[in-house]
Scaffold this active site. Structure first.
Site, short mmCIF file in Angstrom:
data_model
loop_
_atom_site.label_atom_id
_atom_site.label_comp_id
_atom_site.label_asym_id
_atom_site.label_seq_id
_atom_site.Cartn_x
_atom_site.Cartn_y
_atom_site.Cartn_z
N ASP A 50 0.83 -1.20 0.00
CA ASP A 50 0.00 0.00 0.00
C ASP A 50 0.87 1.25 0.00
O ASP A 50 2.02 1.22 0.46
CB ASP A 50 -0.91 0.02 1.22
N TYR A 78 6.83 -8.51 8.37
CA TYR A 78 6.49 -7.10 8.45
C TYR A 78 6.83 -6.57 9.84
O TYR A 78 6.74 -7.29 10.84
CB TYR A 78 4.99 -6.87 8.22
N ASP A 92 -6.50 1.59 8.68
CA ASP A 92 -5.19 2.24 8.69
C ASP A 92 -5.39 3.75 8.67
O ASP A 92 -6.50 4.25 8.92
CB ASP A 92 -4.31 1.75 7.54
N ARG A 184 -3.50 -4.91 7.96
CA ARG A 184 -4.56 -3.98 8.40
C ARG A 184 -5.66 -4.73 9.15
O ARG A 184 -6.17 -4.26 10.18
CB ARG A 184 -5.17 -3.25 7.20
#
Length: 238
Positions: A50, A78, A92, A184
């Site tokens: 993203d 991540y 988010d 998310r």
């Protein structure tokens, strides 16, 4: 991947480029920039990041575009932060926090122990503000129009999930997961499990399979090397 490697790569023949995608760029922005710099049409990426996420983006050129699905299927790591005490419609920072709640009842131990409920194979519902298609239409487009979108849960596996809750309401995390995992959604579900809500406030992809950000180059560096390579080739023709 070093700058020396970039000086000699035959992009048309095929290459795997490890790019450290900057914030506010889409994955396609990076692909388009690389395509323009190397003058090769056959360029694609192996896994979307993203715009609000940074980190490792695998970009394939030439014959290596055939291996994109192979790279996409590999596990990912991540790091980033969740903000506790609120939710957002997009899970988010693309939308404003709502449903503000107190986190005073939570201890650091409560928060750190909550990770156990997300380890292993779990069912995860993707965010409605995502690029998944229903009847040929992106669900985020439907969501923006106010359409009531319902997505079915998907099986994913969280192999490792660590949090550091020493700076509340910000929780730092590290996750190792299978492909198809939405961080998310993990943020939103984690907040739900704690009873206070949470949203993803920063995200960085640090690994895809055996490839890491330590091996990646920034877009700025890539562009600089490509311009140097072009200038060198021009000098040799004179």
């Amino acid at each position: 991947m070093t700058t020396e490697d970039l000086q000699t790569i035959d992009f048309a023949e095929g290459a795997v480029l490890l790019i450290d995608k900057p914030l506010d760029w889409t994955s396609f922005d990076a692909v388009r920039k690389i395509r323009n710099l190397i003058k090769i049409k056959k360029v694609g990426h192996a896994g979307t990041l993203d715009p609000l996420a940074s980190g490792l983006l695998i970009v394939c050129t030439g014959k290596f575009t055939k291996r994109i699905n192979e790279y996409m299927a590999q596990e990912k790591e991540y790091t980033g932060t969740f903000t506790l005490g609120a939710t957002t419609p997009t899970y988010d920072l693309e939308s404003e926090p709502v449903n503000i709640q107190s986190i005073n009842h939570l201890s650091v131990t409560d928060i750190e122990n909550a990770t156990a409920g997300f380890l292993g194979e779990i069912d995860q519902v993707p965010p409605i503000h995502s690029a998944i298609k229903i009847d040929g239409k992106r669900v985020y487009e439907l969501a923006r129009k106010g359409v009531d979108v319902k997505l079915e849960p998907r099986k994913i596996t969280i192999k490792e999930f660590e949090v550091n809750a020493s700076a509340l309401p910000i929780v730092s995390f590290r996750v190792v997961c299978t492909t198809g995992t939405y961080i998310r959604s993990l943020a939103n579900d984690f907040g739900g499990a704690l009873g206070c809500g949470a949203y993803l406030s920063s995200l960085r992809r640090t690994r895809i399979g055996a490839f890491t950000t330590e091996e990646a180059v920034t877009m700025e560096t890539f562009e600089k090397v490509m311009r140097e390579r072009k200038a060198k080739a021009s000098d040799q023709l004179q």
